[in-house]
Design a protein around this motif. Structure first.
Motif, PDB file in Angstrom:
ATOM      1  N   ILE A  25      14.031  34.476  44.290  1.00  0.00           N
ATOM      2  CA  ILE A  25      15.081  35.496  44.199  1.00  0.00           C
ATOM      3  C   ILE A  25      16.239  35.139  45.120  1.00  0.00           C
ATOM      4  O   ILE A  25      17.410  35.240  44.744  1.00  0.00           O
ATOM      5  N   GLU A  26      15.918  34.684  46.331  1.00  0.00           N
ATOM      6  CA  GLU A  26      16.966  34.283  47.271  1.00  0.00           C
ATOM      7  C   GLU A  26      17.776  33.120  46.709  1.00  0.00           C
ATOM      8  O   GLU A  26      19.006  33.096  46.799  1.00  0.00           O
ATOM      9  N   GLY A  27      17.095  32.160  46.102  1.00  0.00           N
ATOM     10  CA  GLY A  27      17.787  31.023  45.503  1.00  0.00           C
ATOM     11  C   GLY A  27      18.694  31.445  44.368  1.00  0.00           C
ATOM     12  O   GLY A  27      19.813  30.939  44.229  1.00  0.00           O
ATOM     13  N   SER A  28      18.244  32.399  43.556  1.00  0.00           N
ATOM     14  CA  SER A  28      19.088  32.842  42.452  1.00  0.00           C
ATOM     15  C   SER A  28      20.280  33.634  42.975  1.00  0.00           C
ATOM     16  O   SER A  28      21.383  33.524  42.433  1.00  0.00           O
ATOM     17  N   PHE A  29      20.102  34.433  44.033  1.00  0.00           N
ATOM     18  CA  PHE A  29      21.237  35.141  44.630  1.00  0.00           C
ATOM     19  C   PHE A  29      22.238  34.155  45.204  1.00  0.00           C
ATOM     20  O   PHE A  29      23.446  34.320  45.055  1.00  0.00           O
ATOM     21  N   TYR A  30      21.737  33.095  45.850  1.00  0.00           N
ATOM     22  CA  TYR A  30      22.638  32.088  46.392  1.00  0.00           C
ATOM     23  C   TYR A  30      23.417  31.426  45.267  1.00  0.00           C
ATOM     24  O   TYR A  30      24.610  31.171  45.392  1.00  0.00           O
ATOM     25  N   SER A  31      22.736  31.153  44.160  1.00  0.00           N
ATOM     26  CA  SER A  31      23.398  30.531  43.012  1.00  0.00           C
ATOM     27  C   SER A  31      24.476  31.448  42.450  1.00  0.00           C
ATOM     28  O   SER A  31      25.568  30.991  42.115  1.00  0.00           O
ATOM     29  N   VAL A  32      24.179  32.737  42.361  1.00  0.00           N
ATOM     30  CA  VAL A  32      25.167  33.694  41.850  1.00  0.00           C
ATOM     31  C   VAL A  32      26.368  33.757  42.769  1.00  0.00           C
ATOM     32  O   VAL A  32      27.519  33.728  42.325  1.00  0.00           O
ATOM     33  N   VAL A  33      26.125  33.819  44.073  1.00  0.00           N
ATOM     34  CA  VAL A  33      27.231  33.878  45.031  1.00  0.00           C
ATOM     35  C   VAL A  33      28.038  32.591  44.990  1.00  0.00           C
ATOM     36  O   VAL A  33      29.267  32.606  45.001  1.00  0.00           O
ATOM     37  N   ARG A  34      27.356  31.465  44.916  1.00  0.00           N
ATOM     38  CA  ARG A  34      28.046  30.166  44.873  1.00  0.00           C
ATOM     39  C   ARG A  34      28.905  30.063  43.618  1.00  0.00           C
ATOM     40  O   ARG A  34      30.049  29.625  43.678  1.00  0.00           O
ATOM     41  N   ASN A  35      28.351  30.472  42.480  1.00  0.00           N
ATOM     42  CA  ASN A  35      29.122  30.449  41.237  1.00  0.00           C
ATOM     43  C   ASN A  35      30.303  31.405  41.316  1.00  0.00           C
ATOM     44  O   ASN A  35      31.382  31.118  40.791  1.00  0.00           O
ATOM     45  N   GLY A  36      30.112  32.548  41.968  1.00  0.00           N
ATOM     46  CA  GLY A  36      31.217  33.495  42.151  1.00  0.00           C
ATOM     47  C   GLY A  36      32.312  32.894  43.005  1.00  0.00           C
ATOM     48  O   GLY A  36      33.505  33.072  42.723  1.00  0.00           O
ATOM     49  N   ASP A  37      31.931  32.158  44.059  1.00  0.00           N
ATOM     50  CA  ASP A  37      32.926  31.497  44.908  1.00  0.00           C
ATOM     51  C   ASP A  37      33.703  30.450  44.124  1.00  0.00           C
ATOM     52  O   ASP A  37      34.919  30.323  44.269  1.00  0.00           O
ATOM     53  N   VAL A  38      33.000  29.705  43.287  1.00  0.00           N
ATOM     54  CA  VAL A  38      33.662  28.670  42.490  1.00  0.00           C
ATOM     55  C   VAL A  38      34.628  29.308  41.504  1.00  0.00           C
ATOM     56  O   VAL A  38      35.763  28.853  41.341  1.00  0.00           O
ATOM     57  N   LEU A  81      36.072  32.232  41.804  1.00  0.00           N
ATOM     58  CA  LEU A  81      37.180  32.797  42.561  1.00  0.00           C
ATOM     59  C   LEU A  81      38.162  31.711  42.969  1.00  0.00           C
ATOM     60  O   LEU A  81      39.382  31.889  42.857  1.00  0.00           O
ATOM     61  N   SER A  82      37.651  30.568  43.410  1.00  0.00           N
ATOM     62  CA  SER A  82      38.527  29.452  43.782  1.00  0.00           C
ATOM     63  C   SER A  82      39.321  28.964  42.570  1.00  0.00           C
ATOM     64  O   SER A  82      40.512  28.659  42.675  1.00  0.00           O
ATOM     65  N   ALA A  83      38.660  28.894  41.418  1.00  0.00           N
ATOM     66  CA  ALA A  83      39.362  28.463  40.206  1.00  0.00           C
ATOM     67  C   ALA A  83      40.435  29.467  39.822  1.00  0.00           C
ATOM     68  O   ALA A  83      41.541  29.086  39.407  1.00  0.00           O
ATOM     69  N   GLU A  84      40.131  30.754  39.968  1.00  0.00           N
ATOM     70  CA  GLU A  84      41.120  31.789  39.634  1.00  0.00           C
ATOM     71  C   GLU A  84      42.309  31.723  40.583  1.00  0.00           C
ATOM     72  O   GLU A  84      43.461  31.851  40.159  1.00  0.00           O
ATOM     73  N   ILE A  85      42.057  31.493  41.854  1.00  0.00           N
ATOM     74  CA  ILE A  85      43.151  31.359  42.816  1.00  0.00           C
ATOM     75  C   ILE A  85      43.986  30.133  42.485  1.00  0.00           C
ATOM     76  O   ILE A  85      45.215  30.181  42.499  1.00  0.00           O
ATOM     77  N   GLY A  86      43.321  29.022  42.165  1.00  0.00           N
ATOM     78  CA  GLY A  86      44.042  27.804  41.807  1.00  0.00           C
ATOM     79  C   GLY A  86      44.889  28.004  40.562  1.00  0.00           C
ATOM     80  O   GLY A  86      46.039  27.555  40.491  1.00  0.00           O
ATOM     81  N   ARG A  87      44.361  28.716  39.588  1.00  0.00           N
ATOM     82  CA  ARG A  87      45.097  28.967  38.361  1.00  0.00           C
ATOM     83  C   ARG A  87      46.295  29.870  38.626  1.00  0.00           C
ATOM     84  O   ARG A  87      47.381  29.662  38.101  1.00  0.00           O
ATOM     85  N   SER A  88      46.110  30.869  39.478  1.00  0.00           N
ATOM     86  CA  SER A  88      47.226  31.776  39.766  1.00  0.00           C
ATOM     87  C   SER A  88      48.312  31.059  40.569  1.00  0.00           C
ATOM     88  O   SER A  88      49.497  31.362  40.418  1.00  0.00           O
ATOM     89  N   ILE A  89      47.924  30.109  41.398  1.00  0.00           N
ATOM     90  CA  ILE A  89      48.924  29.338  42.141  1.00  0.00           C
ATOM     91  C   ILE A  89      49.738  28.477  41.182  1.00  0.00           C
ATOM     92  O   ILE A  89      50.946  28.342  41.316  1.00  0.00           O
TER      93      ILE A  89
END
Length: 83
Positions: free
Chosen positions: A38-51, A53-61
């Motif tokens: 469960i911890e690993g899947s939460f980490y994966s979800v958070v990591r994917n969310g960070d990626v 978010l970074s892509a969305e910021i890059g696209r908006s820039i």
């Protein structure tokens, strides 16, 4: 005969205690494994969310209209030249 019966009950008690201890240890190991997964899947979800978010910021820039900034810079340049 009475001593043999006590030894028999003692042996049954030892087997039962050992079996219960083994069962408890297996359940604890299963629970720890489940929590780790469960911890690993939460980490994966958070990591994917960070990626994402970074892509969305890059696209908006990339979508920023630079022409608007250039007009602003030209006004600043003309004010500086006017001084």
């Amino acid at each position: 005969m009475d001593g043999n019966r006590q030894h028999f009950y003692f042996a049954i008690a030892l087997v039962a205690i050992t079996a219960m201890g083994g069962f408890v240890m297996l359940e604890v190991a299963d629970t720890i494994t489940s929590l780790a997964l469960i911890e690993g899947s939460f980490y994966s979800v958070v990591r994917n969310g960070d990626v994402r978010l970074s892509a969305e910021i890059g696209r908006s820039i990339e979508e920023i209209d630079l022409d608007a900034f250039e007009k602003g810079f030209e006004e600043i340049d003309s004010e500086i030249n006017g001084l």
